[in-house]
Design a protein around this motif. Sequence first.
Motif, PDB file in Angstrom:
ATOM      1  N   ALA A 118       0.844  -1.207   0.000  1.00  0.00           N
ATOM      2  CA  ALA A 118       0.000   0.000   0.000  1.00  0.00           C
ATOM      3  C   ALA A 118       0.874   1.250   0.000  1.00  0.00           C
ATOM      4  CB  ALA A 118      -0.925  -0.012   1.218  1.00  0.00           C
ATOM      5  N   ASP A 119       1.938   1.214   0.758  1.00  0.00           N
ATOM      6  CA  ASP A 119       2.837   2.372   0.823  1.00  0.00           C
ATOM      7  C   ASP A 119       3.520   2.597  -0.530  1.00  0.00           C
ATOM      8  OD1 ASP A 119       4.299   4.423   2.464  1.00  0.00           O
ATOM      9  OD2 ASP A 119       6.010   3.225   1.815  1.00  0.00           O
ATOM     10  N   VAL A 120       3.882   1.528  -1.187  1.00  0.00           N
ATOM     11  CA  VAL A 120       4.507   1.660  -2.514  1.00  0.00           C
ATOM     12  C   VAL A 120       3.516   2.301  -3.493  1.00  0.00           C
ATOM     13  CG1 VAL A 120       5.393   0.354  -4.498  1.00  0.00           C
ATOM     14  CG2 VAL A 120       6.150  -0.215  -2.177  1.00  0.00           C
ATOM     15  N   ILE A 121       2.271   1.872  -3.435  1.00  0.00           N
ATOM     16  CA  ILE A 121       1.262   2.457  -4.329  1.00  0.00           C
ATOM     17  C   ILE A 121       1.075   3.942  -4.001  1.00  0.00           C
ATOM     18  CG2 ILE A 121      -1.165   2.391  -5.034  1.00  0.00           C
ATOM     19  CD1 ILE A 121      -1.102  -0.623  -4.286  1.00  0.00           C
ATOM     20  N   ALA A 122       1.007   4.252  -2.718  1.00  0.00           N
ATOM     21  CA  ALA A 122       0.821   5.651  -2.315  1.00  0.00           C
ATOM     22  C   ALA A 122       1.989   6.506  -2.803  1.00  0.00           C
ATOM     23  CB  ALA A 122       0.682   5.740  -0.792  1.00  0.00           C
ATOM     24  N   ARG A 123       3.193   5.989  -2.638  1.00  0.00           N
ATOM     25  CA  ARG A 123       4.369   6.754  -3.079  1.00  0.00           C
ATOM     26  C   ARG A 123       4.377   6.901  -4.604  1.00  0.00           C
ATOM     27  NH1 ARG A 123       8.976   7.045   0.588  1.00  0.00           N
ATOM     28  NH2 ARG A 123       8.449   6.122   2.594  1.00  0.00           N
ATOM     29  N   PHE A 124       3.984   5.852  -5.297  1.00  0.00           N
ATOM     30  CA  PHE A 124       3.915   5.929  -6.755  1.00  0.00           C
ATOM     31  C   PHE A 124       2.915   7.015  -7.169  1.00  0.00           C
ATOM     32  CE2 PHE A 124       1.211   4.450 -10.347  1.00  0.00           C
ATOM     33  CZ  PHE A 124       2.072   4.803 -11.368  1.00  0.00           C
ATOM     34  N   GLN A 125       1.757   7.032  -6.534  1.00  0.00           N
ATOM     35  CA  GLN A 125       0.751   8.048  -6.874  1.00  0.00           C
ATOM     36  C   GLN A 125       1.273   9.451  -6.585  1.00  0.00           C
ATOM     37  OE1 GLN A 125      -2.116   7.791  -8.432  1.00  0.00           O
ATOM     38  NE2 GLN A 125      -2.201   5.565  -8.562  1.00  0.00           N
ATOM     39  N   ARG A 126       1.962   9.615  -5.474  1.00  0.00           N
ATOM     40  CA  ARG A 126       2.506  10.940  -5.144  1.00  0.00           C
ATOM     41  C   ARG A 126       3.574  11.362  -6.147  1.00  0.00           C
ATOM     42  NH1 ARG A 126       3.544   9.067   0.097  1.00  0.00           N
ATOM     43  NH2 ARG A 126       1.576   9.018   1.223  1.00  0.00           N
ATOM     44  N   LEU A 127       4.348  10.387  -6.576  1.00  0.00           N
ATOM     45  CA  LEU A 127       5.394  10.670  -7.552  1.00  0.00           C
ATOM     46  C   LEU A 127       4.792  11.200  -8.857  1.00  0.00           C
ATOM     47  CD1 LEU A 127       8.482  10.223  -7.385  1.00  0.00           C
ATOM     48  CD2 LEU A 127       8.172   8.079  -8.589  1.00  0.00           C
ATOM     49  N   GLN A 128       3.565  10.812  -9.117  1.00  0.00           N
ATOM     50  CA  GLN A 128       2.866  11.297 -10.308  1.00  0.00           C
ATOM     51  C   GLN A 128       2.215  12.660 -10.066  1.00  0.00           C
ATOM     52  OE1 GLN A 128       1.077   8.382 -12.806  1.00  0.00           O
ATOM     53  NE2 GLN A 128       3.264   8.157 -12.789  1.00  0.00           N
TER      54      GLN A 128
END
Length: 527
Positions: free
Chosen positions: A31-41
């Motif tokens: 979940a944290d990886v997905i959240a970070r990926f979304q923020r990176l976008q």
Amino acid sequence: MKDRFKFALTTPLYYVNDVPHIGSAYTTMVADVIARFQRLQGNSVLLITGTDEHGQKIERTAAEQGLEPQVHCDRIVASFQSLWEKLNIQYDRFSRTTAVRHEAIVKEFFERVWQKGDIYLDQQQGWYCVSCEEFKEERDLLEGGFCPLHPNKQVEWRDEENYFFKLSQYQTQLETLYAQNLDFIQPESRRNEVLNFVSQGLKDFSISRVNLDWGFPLPSDPNHTIYVWFDALLGYVTALLEPEQEPTLANALSQWWPINLHLIGKDILRFHAVYWPAMLMSAELPLPKRIFGHGFLTKDGKKMSKTLGNTVDPFALVNKYSSDAVRYYFLKGIDFGKDGDFNETRFVELLNADLADNLGNLLNRTLGMLKKYCQSNGPQLTEADLDLEHPLKKIGTGLSDRVFQAYEALQFSQACEEIFNLIRASNKHIDESAPWSLYKQGKQKEVEQILYAVLESVRLSAYLLSPIIPNLSNDIYQQLGFSFDFNHKTHNLADDILIHHSQWGKLTANQNLSKARPIFSKLELPS
Ligand SMILES: Nc1ncnc2c1ncn2[C@@H]1O[C@H](COP(=O)(O)OP(=O)(O)OP(=O)(O)O)[C@@H](O)[C@H]1O
Ligand SMILES: [Zn+2]
């Protein structure tokens, strides 16, 4: 600038019958990886995790230890929170179902469903697994009346008056939902599991318990407490409230609802993919967009679980190997969606191969060559100095699209594979073009082109891996002369610049490179 989206996602609210294990850590890391990926976008993200604290299992566990249930819950919650800190999990909300404001949300929701006429009193008879907090069909039990998910726990016979939720009323609506939204339940195998279950005909399920104090009393009949799952699912809604907001459904749902993604293990698929949407339909609220039920971490083929006690201690693993190492292993080493066995030898081998030998060594040897061949100045080049047919430029251009697609589809192993293609190609490029001999031949321009292309490949790889290994990416970025912090959460100008770092060619001439130091030391195989 690109439009910013809002993206809300949840982990399960973990049951506090015991301290967290590697299974709970697994879902939360993803979940944290997905959240970070979304923020990176550049998207705004709300990552919700938390704990489910009511019900019989908790009441019993606390009693066995001679503790008040709330005291027991507080202790376990502290241990979850400290694990999330250790694993570098950047959650935005921690939802506890014993929170006072949660009770207000549960009551209001219950009233809506009650007003709808979807709740009635009846007699419940059946086999109950306290560890699942769920009635089981006799045909699903193991020999001797053991629960298939908790093979060391026998189910208990119950014959009591309960309030029921009219799940059967929602059969057609649910079937339409699944038919019209092919992505609602993922992966495909889970979707089929749910379709199969629903096609057998939905039965109403009980949403209250008698003889149980540890829960919220039913607004219409305080002799009953609200069934733990009815209460727990609503923990996702309570989490959406701002800290100072009055706890009403309208407030909770005003900003972040509907949730974009519920990330869960396959053990709790039915609750999320069948019960939860039906409850929301009854309350006439919009439905979450997507539910992903991943596989189990297993030991000797059996699900690791707190109840069975066959788990790996995530605290020990992080202390021994670092948070990035643990995160990398679980994201790269297991095909997300499928089951995966944990094995420490494989863990060490994967990390050594990818992070120490391939990535770490590449950065180190390249910076070392720079020092020798360019007096440590960065190559006096930009990406325009490389021709279009350059092998690394060819892979690097368009790499982000492929990696982002993989992240979007939650294919993390695939995302890493794409990135490591570039890393392996970079190592090969050095070996084949032998900058040491070119240097001896006085071909300075060629040498710099090689070193530039390789360093740019390392930079892009670090950027694309940053949702998974943010600390290592920071380290690489610092050595390459950037001052970004991939652990920085809020949006500012630096983040806007950072978004453009997904493109090949961001390394500039005169980059202020720092001294090479190993980013990941080789690990010893366990004895
Ligand atoms: N072995 C596992 N593999 C992957 N995820 C797991 C595993 N065990 C737990 N989880 C994660 O935790 C969620 C279940 O949380 P819960 O607190 O009930 O843990 P549990 O270990 O399954 O508990 P118990 O053994 O008491 O049933 C799963 O949906 C999944 O997200
Ligand atoms: Zn069970």
